[in-house]
Design an enzyme around this catalytic site. Structure first.
Site: not given
Length: 294
Positions: A86, A175, A177
């Site tokens: 990524d 994403d 986090e």
């Protein structure tokens, strides 16, 4: 609208080596195989990043640092199976033909963050990876304290997070986090966070027909969603656990992982400097099934 400035191309980083932490004055300039200058990526000892600079694992580095067991650059853990990477603008110019030639089969790349930032390398990376035969996809760095989940899902879908059944496009990634800019859980309660994630999922599926992939860590998920099991039957899990162990630690409620980000300091031909390495949990046929929703 929440607006994020683009980071300066002159942003400097420090890097950790086997000999310890070098001085911040020793800025590194990476170059691709073709000679193009690549922007340095923030590294593990950096205590803060600017709005728009976030990348997969940035929040984990800010809040938790890097575990001693993470494989160093060039030392790769599970190199068997279906391998991927990524990337974001921090990797600079990428030679995707070299990436594919090195055995990398898939890649997700940063498209958006919040509701006001588009990664400046996305419009180059996305078609170039496709042209090289890399099964590509886009990811959105979530800022749950900036706007609603539905708002950010629609921003993502409009600015790179779409999907098509062309045999080379993966569903988009949320994403979610550690907050690299502040409090770990973005100031939201576990109930509010669950609602935010579910709203993102629902809006993204309405726009693309696909279940969004969730990228997270066990520590963040268990803390900030309160060990929530509500997404395990809907979203494939991309778990980040930087370790040389044979398997990652999973967030509560997820019986297995679909993708495992096993190191943030890997190396791949065609990419200058560190790059995240990932493994798909299955054969290439199953990866194509995920891409094509079959």
């Amino acid at each position: 609208m929440f607006s994020l400035p683009r980071p300066s191309t002159g942003t400097r980083r420090r890097t950790v080596t086997a000999l310890g932490v070098l001085g911040a004055a020793l800025a590194l300039t990476a170059t691709t195989a073709g000679g193009a200058s690549a922007a340095p990526r923030p590294d593990r000892d950096r205590v803060a990043i600017e709005p728009g600079e976030a990348y997969m694992g940035a929040g984990t580095r800010v809040h938790e640092g890097v575990p001693a067991g993470e494989p160093p650059m060039g030392v790769l853990a599970p190199t068997d199976g279906v391998q991927g990477i990524d990337v974001s603008h921090w990797q600079g110019a990428i030679n995707w033909t070299s990436v594919r030639g090195s055995g990398i089969q898939f890649a997700w790349m940063k498209a958006t963050e919040g509701t006001g930032y588009k990664d400046p390398r996305f419009n180059t990376n996305y078609p170039a990876a496709h042209a090289a035969g890399v099964i590509r996809g886009a990811y959105h760095f979530a800022l749950p304290n900036a706007s609603s989940g539905a708002t950010q899902a629609n921003y993502f879908a409009t600015n790179g997070g779409g999907w098509s059944r062309d045999n080379l496009t993966l569903p988009g990634v949320l994403d979610i986090e550690h907050n690299p800019y502040g409090a770990m859980c973005y100031g939201l309660s576990t109930t509010q966070m669950r609602t935010w994630i579910n709203d993102f999922y629902t809006a993204y599926k309405a726009r693309t027909s696909r279940d969004v992939v969730i990228y997270t860590t066990a520590s963040w998920w268990n803390t900030c969603t309160g060990n929530w099991t509500g997404m395990s039957a809907k979203s494939p899990l991309w778990v980040a656990h930087w370790t040389s162990a044979s398997a990652p630690t999973l967030p509560s409620g997820f019986p297995t992982w679909t993708v495992w980000q096993y190191t943030s300091t890997g190396s791949v031909a065609g990419v200058a400097g560190n790059v995240d390495r990932n493994k798909f949990n299955g054969s290439r046929d199953r990866l194509l099934a995920l891409a094509n929703n079959t």
